[in-house]
Design a protein around this motif. Structure first.
Motif, short mmCIF file in Angstrom:
data_model
loop_
_atom_site.label_atom_id
_atom_site.label_comp_id
_atom_site.label_asym_id
_atom_site.label_seq_id
_atom_site.Cartn_x
_atom_site.Cartn_y
_atom_site.Cartn_z
N SER A 592 90.49 81.36 58.10
CA SER A 592 90.60 82.67 57.46
C SER A 592 91.49 82.52 56.10
CB SER A 592 91.42 83.57 58.33
OG SER A 592 92.61 83.48 58.79
N SER A 641 83.21 85.28 54.83
CA SER A 641 82.90 86.76 54.88
C SER A 641 84.19 87.47 54.02
CB SER A 641 83.05 87.39 56.18
OG SER A 641 84.26 87.04 56.78
N ASP A 642 83.80 88.59 53.38
CA ASP A 642 84.81 89.33 52.75
C ASP A 642 85.41 88.50 51.53
OD1 ASP A 642 83.99 91.59 54.03
OD2 ASP A 642 85.65 91.26 55.58
#
Length: 656
Positions: A592, A641-642
């Motif tokens: 992440s 993602s994002d």
């Protein structure tokens, strides 16, 4: 009948046929562009004018008192054509200026068009009902009947058109277009002068001179329409010249209709002396005399046309061969497509190779092209050439040239592939030589550094066991031991990378990938806790064995997890998954973090490339090599993602 009446009959007939000719050509051309649409409606307005004038003139010749219904119909045609003529003239020049990039803005175009079409509503709603009931309609000078306002409007439209034509003449790309635009500028200037004299100034003139001037004004459109028939196929005006089949077919059909009309007229004239059937048979048989000269003329014309097309193909192939020698298939395909559109004046062209990557061409795209030409020799098919012409179809000579080009493209594509393969092999050989030198260097480093480092580490460990060692020295000694361990790790990594690679899945061995991942995660979990990162495992292999040695899977997973931990901020997470699918073992490591920067994407797997201050740049290079050794596949995605996160996906074969 006076000679002027015969002249009008010929001129009105020619005008009707010329405008009908261009209407049929544009309908057959079917190009989706506003210029062709406006050109069609301008031809329709002129067709109404000439057809109405011809109908009225024939009614005056054949009837002492023309029927009211026939006269009303002729009035309707004339008024419809004249009402739209000035607005369509301005509209056509605006559309042509837009295709030439000479319009400042679309807002200007909309304002001018609005001002041009407003008078159409006035003449359609107010003037024409009065004309329909008016018994005195001057078919020779209908503009006078429409009023002085119409004369001002038409003269202004012609002056504006002449100004546009001067601009087109100054920016014409060749002499033929320069000549045509200068001709149109002169025609519009003469037409504006005649309109002002006949319909605006209304100065008294002798009847004969007035009739001659009115006839000249009516014939103003004949010269440009006739010249355009010659220039379009000769110099590819308006990009219709490539549609020679269409132009020739329409011309032949019109000539046949005119000849049949001549046969019928002569049969009627000679009916008192010769039976009409005999006259028709004789006139039709006379055509046999012209077959051989016509065949020779057409043969010569077709030969010249075919030679011009073949010259285009040879020039294009010369450029293609030069680009093919560079060994860049993507660039070769782009050059072929661009040069095809330029040389053959096509709306679009795409070269789709059967064994190419999606960046080069996708065979599914060929469905949107009107014409598709196979590229191959015999039963060997290399790809497809998709063509989209400006009009409805391509001409026969262009089709033959493209078919010949497709046959020659096979050699150029093969040459490009061979050179690309040669360059790739040379690069691989150079890489192998470089790695061999690196291996020698790594062996030398291992011999000269690892043994002294091992001795130093042993001595320091003995000192650490001495209870009399001061606390201050004990802490510094531990730091030195940690640095020696880190240096040994870097040396081991360098040695693993410099080891000769065995590609294609020939490395023997198998292991339980899930067990290896759990072992690696157990070793690295302490590092994850120290960094404040959650290390999560999702293993669903059901005990399946991957066709890779345990040390290979360990190298792959450990390097990916270490990189993920270093890229993930505190309170982040690293997910490691393993699953089986279709005789394959799929491993995934996802973090992440902030993702991979754009400048690092191209060099991500290159050895010794790193964005870390203390990295060697060998982690991902070792992963790529290990995956290649066992015949697997390495893929990565960033961001996930994002706008954040990176995911590496490893596909390994399963042991049978």
């Amino acid at each position: 009948m006076p000679s002027l009446v015969y002249l009008r009959l010929i001129g009105f007939t020619a005008g009707t046929l010329l405008q009908l000719f261009w209407m049929v050509v544009i309908l057959g051309y079917r190009r989706q562009r506003n210029f062709e649409r406006v050109f069609f409606f301008l031809s329709l307005a002129l067709f109404f004018f000439y057809a109405g004038s011809l109908l009225a003139l024939n009614a005056q010749i054949y009837y002492l008192a023309p029927p009211p219904l026939l006269t009303a119909f002729a009035k309707t045609l004339l008024c419809a054509g004249l009402s739209f003529l000035p607005a369509l003239l301005i509209h056509l020049h605006l559309e042509y200026a837009e295709t030439r990039g000479m319009l400042a803005s679309r807002t200007f175009k909309r304002i001018v068009l609005l001002a041009a079409y407003v008078p159409v509503l006035y003449f359609a709603l107010r003037v024409y009902p009065l004309l329909a009931d008016s018994p005195g309609f001057d078919f020779l000078a209908p503009g006078n009947v429409l009023g002085r306002g119409y004369g001002v409007w038409l003269a202004l439209a012609m002056v504006i058109s002449a100004a546009w034509e001067i601009g087109f003449h100054l920016r014409a790309p060749d002499r033929a277009q320069s000549f045509f635009h200068s001709l149109l500028a002169g025609v519009f200037s003469i037409g504006a002068a005649l309109v002002l004299q006949l319909h605006v100034l209304s100065a008294p003139m002798p009847r004969d001179l007035s009739d001659a001037a009115s006839t000249a004004l009516a014939f103003v459109a004949l010269l440009p329409s006739a010249v355009l028939i010659y220039l379009v196929p000769r110099f590819n005006f308006l990009q219709i010249g490539r549609q020679k089949n269409l132009v020739y077919a329409v011309s032949a059909a019109f000539l046949a209709l005119l000849y049949l009309s001549l046969v019928r007229r002569l049969s009627g004239w000679l009916a008192p002396e010769i039976p009409p059937e005999a006259t028709a048979a004789i006139l039709l048989f006379v055509l046999v005399i012209f077959i051989e000269p016509l065949q020779r003329a057409l043969g010569k014309s077709l030969q010249e046309t075919a030679q011009r097309e073949m010259d285009r193909v040879q020039r294009l192939m010369g450029e293609v061969q030069q680009v093919a020698r560079l060994g860049d298939m993507v660039r070769l395909v782009c050059v072929i497509e661009e040069r095809l559109k330029q040389q053959f004046e096509l709306a679009d062209a795409a070269l789709m190779l059967r064994d190419a990557e999606p960046v080069v061409g996708n065979p599914a795209v060929g469905k949107r092209f009107k014409e598709n030409f196979p590229i191959g020799q015999g039963e060997r098919m290399v790809g497809t050439l998709g063509i989209h012409p400006h009009g409805a179809m391509i001409s026969g000579e262009t089709r033959a040239a493209l078919e010949s080009l497709c046959e020659q493209l096979v050699g150029a594509l093969d040459l490009c592939r061979l050179i690309d393969e040669k360059v790739r092999l040379e690069r691989e050989l150079a890489e192998r030589e470089r790695l061999a030198l690196l291996g020698q260097m790594a062996a030398s480093i291992s011999h000269n550094l690892k043994n002294p480092l091992g001795s130093i580490k042993t001595i320091l460990q003995v000192q650490m066991e001495n209870p009399e060692l001061p606390a201050s020295l004990r802490g510094e000694t531990q730091i030195v031991l940690d640095e020696i361990g880190r240096l040994s790790t870097k040396l081991n990594q360098l040695l693993r990378f410099s080891r000769p690679a065995v590609r294609g899945g020939t490395v023997e061995g198998s292991c339980d990938a899930a067990a290896v991942i759990e072992e690696v995660a157990g070793v690295l979990r302490h590092e994850a806790e120290r960094r404040g990162v959650a290390l999560e495992l999702q293993l669903c292999t059901n005990g399946a064995k991957a066709a890779a040695a345990a040390d290979a899977v360990s190298d792959i997973v450990s390097n990916l997890i270490v990189n993920a931990l270093e890229a993930t901020p505190r309170a982040g997470r690293v997910n490691v998954t393993a699953a089986t699918n279709n005789r394959l073992c799929v491993l995934s490591v996802e973090d992440s973090g902030s993702g991979i920067s754009p400048e690092a994407r191209e060099n991500l797997l290159r050895p010794f490339f790193t964005t870390k201050t203390q990295g060697t740049g060998l982690g991902l290079a070792i992963v790529a090599r290990r995956v290649a050794e066992v015949g697997g596949k390495l893929e990565w995605e960033s961001p996930v993602s994002d706008g954040r996160g990176t995911r590496f996906r490893i596909t390994l074969p399963l042991r049978s």
